[in-house]
Scaffold this motif. Structure first.
Motif, PDB file in Angstrom:
ATOM      1  N   PHE A   9     -19.201  13.131  36.005  1.00 35.27           N
ATOM      2  CA  PHE A   9     -18.718  11.757  36.071  1.00 35.27           C
ATOM      3  C   PHE A   9     -17.541  11.609  37.021  1.00 35.27           C
ATOM      4  O   PHE A   9     -17.333  10.536  37.582  1.00 35.27           O
ATOM      5  N   LEU A  10     -16.781  12.691  37.187  1.00 38.18           N
ATOM      6  CA  LEU A  10     -15.686  12.647  38.161  1.00 38.18           C
ATOM      7  C   LEU A  10     -16.262  12.456  39.570  1.00 38.18           C
ATOM      8  O   LEU A  10     -15.754  11.655  40.362  1.00 38.18           O
ATOM      9  N   ILE A  11     -17.356  13.185  39.849  1.00 40.04           N
ATOM     10  CA  ILE A  11     -17.994  13.059  41.174  1.00 40.04           C
ATOM     11  C   ILE A  11     -18.519  11.625  41.365  1.00 40.04           C
ATOM     12  O   ILE A  11     -18.270  10.992  42.390  1.00 40.04           O
ATOM     13  N   TYR A  20     -19.693  16.983  21.799  1.00 36.37           N
ATOM     14  CA  TYR A  20     -20.721  16.840  20.768  1.00 36.37           C
ATOM     15  C   TYR A  20     -22.044  17.474  21.185  1.00 36.37           C
ATOM     16  O   TYR A  20     -22.981  17.522  20.405  1.00 36.37           O
ATOM     17  N   LEU A  21     -22.129  17.899  22.444  1.00 34.90           N
ATOM     18  CA  LEU A  21     -23.424  18.314  22.987  1.00 34.90           C
ATOM     19  C   LEU A  21     -23.447  19.780  23.382  1.00 34.90           C
ATOM     20  O   LEU A  21     -22.405  20.402  23.602  1.00 34.90           O
ATOM     21  N   LEU A  22     -24.652  20.318  23.512  1.00 37.67           N
ATOM     22  CA  LEU A  22     -24.834  21.590  24.183  1.00 37.67           C
ATOM     23  C   LEU A  22     -25.161  21.250  25.642  1.00 37.67           C
ATOM     24  O   LEU A  22     -25.654  20.154  25.920  1.00 37.67           O
ATOM     25  N   PRO A  23     -24.899  22.180  26.574  1.00 39.28           N
ATOM     26  CA  PRO A  23     -25.091  21.841  27.991  1.00 39.28           C
ATOM     27  C   PRO A  23     -26.438  21.204  28.294  1.00 39.28           C
ATOM     28  O   PRO A  23     -26.525  20.243  29.061  1.00 39.28           O
ATOM     29  N   TYR A  24     -27.511  21.734  27.662  1.00 43.21           N
ATOM     30  CA  TYR A  24     -28.863  21.216  27.911  1.00 43.21           C
ATOM     31  C   TYR A  24     -28.982  19.734  27.530  1.00 43.21           C
ATOM     32  O   TYR A  24     -29.685  18.959  28.191  1.00 43.21           O
ATOM     33  N   ASP A  25     -28.259  19.319  26.446  1.00 47.29           N
ATOM     34  CA  ASP A  25     -28.345  17.925  25.965  1.00 47.29           C
ATOM     35  C   ASP A  25     -27.781  16.933  26.974  1.00 47.29           C
ATOM     36  O   ASP A  25     -28.078  15.734  26.901  1.00 47.29           O
ATOM     37  N   LEU A  26     -26.936  17.417  27.880  1.00 49.79           N
ATOM     38  CA  LEU A  26     -26.303  16.517  28.851  1.00 49.79           C
ATOM     39  C   LEU A  26     -27.347  15.744  29.646  1.00 49.79           C
ATOM     40  O   LEU A  26     -27.142  14.586  30.000  1.00 49.79           O
ATOM     41  N   ILE A  27     -28.481  16.429  29.919  1.00 45.02           N
ATOM     42  CA  ILE A  27     -29.540  15.785  30.708  1.00 45.02           C
ATOM     43  C   ILE A  27     -30.007  14.514  29.988  1.00 45.02           C
ATOM     44  O   ILE A  27     -30.095  13.443  30.573  1.00 45.02           O
ATOM     45  N   TRP A  28     -30.277  14.663  28.662  1.00 42.00           N
ATOM     46  CA  TRP A  28     -30.721  13.504  27.871  1.00 42.00           C
ATOM     47  C   TRP A  28     -29.646  12.428  27.841  1.00 42.00           C
ATOM     48  O   TRP A  28     -29.933  11.246  27.991  1.00 42.00           O
ATOM     49  N   ALA A  29     -28.410  12.856  27.620  1.00 40.44           N
ATOM     50  CA  ALA A  29     -27.307  11.899  27.491  1.00 40.44           C
ATOM     51  C   ALA A  29     -27.173  11.062  28.770  1.00 40.44           C
ATOM     52  O   ALA A  29     -27.122   9.827  28.719  1.00 40.44           O
ATOM     53  N   VAL A  30     -27.165  11.753  29.922  1.00 37.03           N
ATOM     54  CA  VAL A  30     -27.000  11.040  31.195  1.00 37.03           C
ATOM     55  C   VAL A  30     -28.216  10.152  31.458  1.00 37.03           C
ATOM     56  O   VAL A  30     -28.094   8.995  31.872  1.00 37.03           O
ATOM     57  N   LEU A  31     -29.422  10.692  31.151  1.00 39.49           N
ATOM     58  CA  LEU A  31     -30.654   9.936  31.382  1.00 39.49           C
ATOM     59  C   LEU A  31     -30.653   8.632  30.584  1.00 39.49           C
ATOM     60  O   LEU A  31     -30.848   7.544  31.137  1.00 39.49           O
ATOM     61  N   PHE A  32     -30.395   8.715  29.269  1.00 38.80           N
ATOM     62  CA  PHE A  32     -30.461   7.519  28.432  1.00 38.80           C
ATOM     63  C   PHE A  32     -29.301   6.562  28.700  1.00 38.80           C
ATOM     64  O   PHE A  32     -29.469   5.349  28.609  1.00 38.80           O
ATOM     65  N   SER A  49     -27.947   6.134  31.649  1.00 37.61           N
ATOM     66  CA  SER A  49     -28.276   5.455  32.909  1.00 37.61           C
ATOM     67  C   SER A  49     -29.359   4.407  32.698  1.00 37.61           C
ATOM     68  O   SER A  49     -29.239   3.269  33.173  1.00 37.61           O
ATOM     69  N   ILE A  50     -30.426   4.787  31.955  1.00 32.40           N
ATOM     70  CA  ILE A  50     -31.525   3.842  31.741  1.00 32.40           C
ATOM     71  C   ILE A  50     -31.005   2.584  31.048  1.00 32.40           C
ATOM     72  O   ILE A  50     -31.293   1.453  31.472  1.00 32.40           O
ATOM     73  N   SER A  51     -30.187   2.755  29.978  1.00 29.92           N
ATOM     74  CA  SER A  51     -29.711   1.575  29.245  1.00 29.92           C
ATOM     75  C   SER A  51     -28.763   0.752  30.114  1.00 29.92           C
ATOM     76  O   SER A  51     -28.785  -0.481  30.066  1.00 29.92           O
ATOM     77  N   ALA A  52     -27.952   1.412  30.947  1.00 24.61           N
ATOM     78  CA  ALA A  52     -27.050   0.676  31.831  1.00 24.61           C
ATOM     79  C   ALA A  52     -27.845  -0.137  32.851  1.00 24.61           C
ATOM     80  O   ALA A  52     -27.513  -1.284  33.150  1.00 24.61           O
ATOM     81  N   ILE A  53     -28.941   0.463  33.368  1.00 26.39           N
ATOM     82  CA  ILE A  53     -29.761  -0.242  34.364  1.00 26.39           C
ATOM     83  C   ILE A  53     -30.441  -1.455  33.724  1.00 26.39           C
ATOM     84  O   ILE A  53     -30.431  -2.553  34.274  1.00 26.39           O
ATOM     85  N   ILE A  54     -30.999  -1.250  32.500  1.00 28.29           N
ATOM     86  CA  ILE A  54     -31.660  -2.361  31.800  1.00 28.29           C
ATOM     87  C   ILE A  54     -30.669  -3.506  31.588  1.00 28.29           C
ATOM     88  O   ILE A  54     -30.997  -4.679  31.706  1.00 28.29           O
ATOM     89  N   PHE A 110     -19.388   0.932  31.253  1.00 27.51           N
ATOM     90  CA  PHE A 110     -20.293   2.039  30.942  1.00 27.51           C
ATOM     91  C   PHE A 110     -20.116   2.598  29.532  1.00 27.51           C
ATOM     92  O   PHE A 110     -21.014   3.244  29.003  1.00 27.51           O
ATOM     93  N   GLY A 111     -18.921   2.364  28.946  1.00 28.85           N
ATOM     94  CA  GLY A 111     -18.618   2.934  27.632  1.00 28.85           C
ATOM     95  C   GLY A 111     -19.751   2.804  26.620  1.00 28.85           C
ATOM     96  O   GLY A 111     -20.188   3.809  26.034  1.00 28.85           O
ATOM     97  N   PRO A 112     -20.274   1.571  26.406  1.00 26.83           N
ATOM     98  CA  PRO A 112     -21.335   1.390  25.418  1.00 26.83           C
ATOM     99  C   PRO A 112     -22.577   2.237  25.718  1.00 26.83           C
ATOM    100  O   PRO A 112     -23.215   2.756  24.804  1.00 26.83           O
ATOM    101  N   PHE A 113     -22.903   2.400  27.005  1.00 26.50           N
ATOM    102  CA  PHE A 113     -24.106   3.160  27.366  1.00 26.50           C
ATOM    103  C   PHE A 113     -23.882   4.655  27.191  1.00 26.50           C
ATOM    104  O   PHE A 113     -24.809   5.400  26.870  1.00 26.50           O
ATOM    105  N   LEU A 114     -22.637   5.089  27.412  1.00 28.36           N
ATOM    106  CA  LEU A 114     -22.337   6.513  27.246  1.00 28.36           C
ATOM    107  C   LEU A 114     -22.499   6.924  25.779  1.00 28.36           C
ATOM    108  O   LEU A 114     -23.138   7.925  25.473  1.00 28.36           O
TER     109      LEU A 114
END
Ligand SMILES: [Zn+2]
Length: 243
Positions: free
Chosen positions: A162-164, A187-199, A201-206, A225-229
């Motif tokens: 997110f800094l980038i 709250y997450l394991l590294p692998y979960d980050l993919i889901w977190a960022v994906l969902f 982003s999708i909700s922010a775009i919608i 972005f807070g609510p979508f994060l």
């Protein structure tokens, strides 16, 4: 059975009471009004001090039919929604977790999320204290589920990603979003980050598409972005099978 029932009732009552307190925080913090002075709640329209009976979560709003007893001004529907949402999320946290530490840390996740969602939508700011609650809850969660090191790695990666984005997008995202996602990463394991960022982003775009269509926004418009994060991370916790 009795244990679950009692825990459920306690969670809902506690959620309603805390939700009512979060309404005070949501109103006062962005306006720099002290939390202790005035001590009693007041009507934002006429300033009249409220009786205890005007302050019962959800019930008072329904009994007063959403209007101030003194000046008849409309009371924002956000108040009962915050109270009800806190109660429901506290109940869900109590039902899906297996130990008290995990339950409390989810309560902290949802509490921070509710406060940040409303303040971010109203003011485009993410309050530091809510990020701190989230981070403390995240440490508790990582400790309770015995993955402190992996959680720290997720937090660092999340913060870094997110800094980038923050540095590249210039106007689109605030630094509060970067800090908040770092805290949520605990709250997450590294692998979960993919889901977190994906969902997220999708909700922010919608959310932004209707604004773009009505030309109320362009590429430089700030998005809260807070609510979508918090939404993305909550989904990731479930999908990752963490609870
Ligand atoms: Zn009033």
């Amino acid at each position: 059975m009795w244990y679950t029932l009692i825990l459920s009732v306690v969670s809902v009552v506690f959620g309603l009471v805390l939700g009512s307190f979060y309404n005070v925080l949501i109103y006062r913090i962005p306006r720099h009004i002290s939390l202790v002075n005035p001590k009693r709640s007041f009507c934002p329209a006429c300033g009249h001090q409220l009786k205890w009976s005007d302050n019962i979560p959800i019930l008072s709003y329904l009994l007063l039919r959403g209007r101030c007893r003194y000046c008849n001004a409309r009371i924002s529907f956000v108040y009962p929604i915050v109270e009800g949402t806190t109660a429901v999320l506290f109940l869900i946290a109590a039902l899906v977790t297996k130990d008290i530490l995990s339950m409390v840390s989810l309560w902290m996740l949802f509490s921070g999320g509710i406060i940040i969602t409303v303040i971010d939508l109203q003011t485009m700011m993410i309050p530091d204290f809510a990020v701190v609650i989230t981070a403390m809850g995240g440490f508790l969660w990582a400790f309770a589920n015995q993955h402190v090191i992996l959680s720290l790695i997720s937090a660092v990666i999340g913060f870094g990603i997110f800094l980038i984005i923050y540095l590249v997008s210039k106007n689109g995202m605030g630094f509060g979003d970067v800090e908040y996602f770092g805290a949520l990463g605990l709250y997450l394991l590294p692998y979960d980050l993919i889901w977190a960022v994906l969902f997220a982003s999708i909700s922010a775009i919608i959310f932004t598409i209707p604004m773009l269509l009505r030309k109320k926004a362009n590429r430089k418009t700030r998005v809260p972005f807070g609510p979508f994060l918090i939404l993305g991370v909550s989904i990731a916790i479930f999908l990752g099978g963490r609870i």
